[in-house]
Design an enzyme around this catalytic site. Sequence first.
Site, mmCIF file in Angstrom:
data_model
loop_
_atom_site.group_PDB
_atom_site.id
_atom_site.type_symbol
_atom_site.label_atom_id
_atom_site.label_comp_id
_atom_site.label_asym_id
_atom_site.label_seq_id
_atom_site.Cartn_x
_atom_site.Cartn_y
_atom_site.Cartn_z
ATOM 1 N N ASN A 36 28.770 31.232 29.597
ATOM 2 C CA ASN A 36 29.816 31.088 28.585
ATOM 3 C C ASN A 36 29.561 29.942 27.604
ATOM 4 O OD1 ASN A 36 30.374 29.922 31.289
ATOM 5 N ND2 ASN A 36 31.955 28.795 30.181
ATOM 6 N N SER A 39 37.159 40.562 32.377
ATOM 7 C CA SER A 39 38.369 40.047 31.735
ATOM 8 C C SER A 39 38.673 40.949 30.551
ATOM 9 C CB SER A 39 38.090 38.622 31.251
ATOM 10 O OG SER A 39 39.123 38.187 30.416
ATOM 11 N N ALA A 40 39.906 40.900 30.042
ATOM 12 C CA ALA A 40 40.232 41.664 28.833
ATOM 13 C C ALA A 40 40.229 40.774 27.592
ATOM 14 C CB ALA A 40 41.599 42.334 28.985
ATOM 15 N N HIS A 41 40.640 39.501 27.746
ATOM 16 C CA HIS A 41 40.885 38.699 26.534
ATOM 17 C C HIS A 41 39.618 38.176 25.870
ATOM 18 C CE1 HIS A 41 40.526 34.307 27.687
ATOM 19 N NE2 HIS A 41 40.530 34.849 28.879
ATOM 20 N N GLN A 84 31.556 37.284 30.036
ATOM 21 C CA GLN A 84 31.020 37.097 28.680
ATOM 22 C C GLN A 84 30.077 38.213 28.243
ATOM 23 O OE1 GLN A 84 31.839 35.055 26.356
ATOM 24 N NE2 GLN A 84 32.947 33.440 27.415
ATOM 25 N N CYS A 141 37.652 25.753 29.365
ATOM 26 C CA CYS A 141 38.173 25.350 30.675
ATOM 27 C C CYS A 141 37.835 23.905 30.987
ATOM 28 C CB CYS A 141 37.591 26.245 31.760
ATOM 29 S SG CYS A 141 37.758 27.969 31.329
ATOM 30 N N ALA A 153 39.740 37.171 34.974
ATOM 31 C CA ALA A 153 38.435 36.949 35.601
ATOM 32 C C ALA A 153 38.464 35.832 36.639
ATOM 33 C CB ALA A 153 37.392 36.644 34.528
ATOM 34 N N THR A 177 52.899 44.433 41.543
ATOM 35 C CA THR A 177 53.201 45.503 40.587
ATOM 36 C C THR A 177 52.220 45.462 39.423
ATOM 37 O OG1 THR A 177 55.540 45.419 41.147
ATOM 38 C CG2 THR A 177 54.976 46.417 39.030
#
Length: 404
Positions: free
Chosen positions: A155, A203-205, A183, A328, A75, A243
Amino acid sequence: MKLPIYLDYSATTPVDPRVAEKMMNYLTRDGIFGNPASRSHRFGWQAEEAVDIARNQIADLVGADPREIVFTSGATESDNLAIKGAANFYQKKGKHIITSKTEHKAVLDTCRQLEREGFEVTYLAPQSNGLIDLNDLEAAVRDDTILISIMHVNNEIGVVQDIAAIGEMCRSRGIVFHVDATQSVGKLPIDLTKLKVDLMSFSAHKIYGPMGIGALYVRRKPRIRIEAQQHGGGHERGMRSGTLPVHQIVGMGEAYRIAKQEMESESQRLRGLRLRLWQGIKDIEEVFLNGDLEHGAPHILNVSFNYVEGESLMMSLKDLAVSSGSACTSASLEPSYVLRALGMNDELAHSSIRFSLGRFTTEEEIDYAIELIHKSIGRLRELSPLWEMFRQGVDLNSIEWSHH
């Protein structure tokens, strides 16, 4: 029940075992390990097909066309690509950007960088519940405003902004609208066929997928253009070279597929657990809820415990993995800039804790957390001279503290 209890799902989530299992098939010689850009043999074709399936799974969750999904490293990169990419492309129309003071650092620091490059940025202060006043936003718009960036769910405090209304305003004025949905995706319904959002970061995590992979939605109709920030090979329709990491993309796709399937029931469950936690601690003296339960995402509860230092509270809650502020910024001892923007004083901002719940949180864990919080607050306040003075009715603001 295993200790410590993880209540920091807004920082990251464990990868769902179903996701991890799927990813394992895209790493070794026994699986599909090819480069999706290798168009001349089966290894590449199979990898490309896996990426296509994942792209569709992500698009399905948010009501997008799969061609509108651009893969990134997460993200933070999506925010950078959206804001810098749009600002660079549309700068001939104007150089004014609007955002809010409570955005994620990935948005704020990107805007600061653009200021150094000659753009002007207006940072809106939210209301005390964290919501942006739409009248303030309208008033900030100028003839040379080209981009507005407002997050969907905060967040730290979990407040949900009215991105539908902001989108309508932006579209009617021809302003590009970017939303950081890190979020909210997979927790709140998002339908980009209805929302007038031009760019959206994912985001994925944060929803049980792997770290290091994210995506940016870039609208096709009406078409939004962005300037690439990373060059070399023209992957992702020229918007983001590099890639594609197939195993991570497959993991993200599977995580989004599961989220779509389970979102409704899981959101209700989390709302119930969050309410149970709040009901269990709200009767402690001098406890304040930050944000807005009504307008809040289901998984975040941010609470200030007055006359208790946030860092010492986290130490005494060592069996609970929680945070003060976001990951963060929580490494610093600065009070949360988000809470400061809501007009909160330093002391109260310092005493705030964010509890964020998730897929593997249980009622038993919540009840244990409630008990532990009561004990810890009681113990820490017994040691606090400020608490004693407060109990005796001393107005702490009237005291002249001597500085050493």
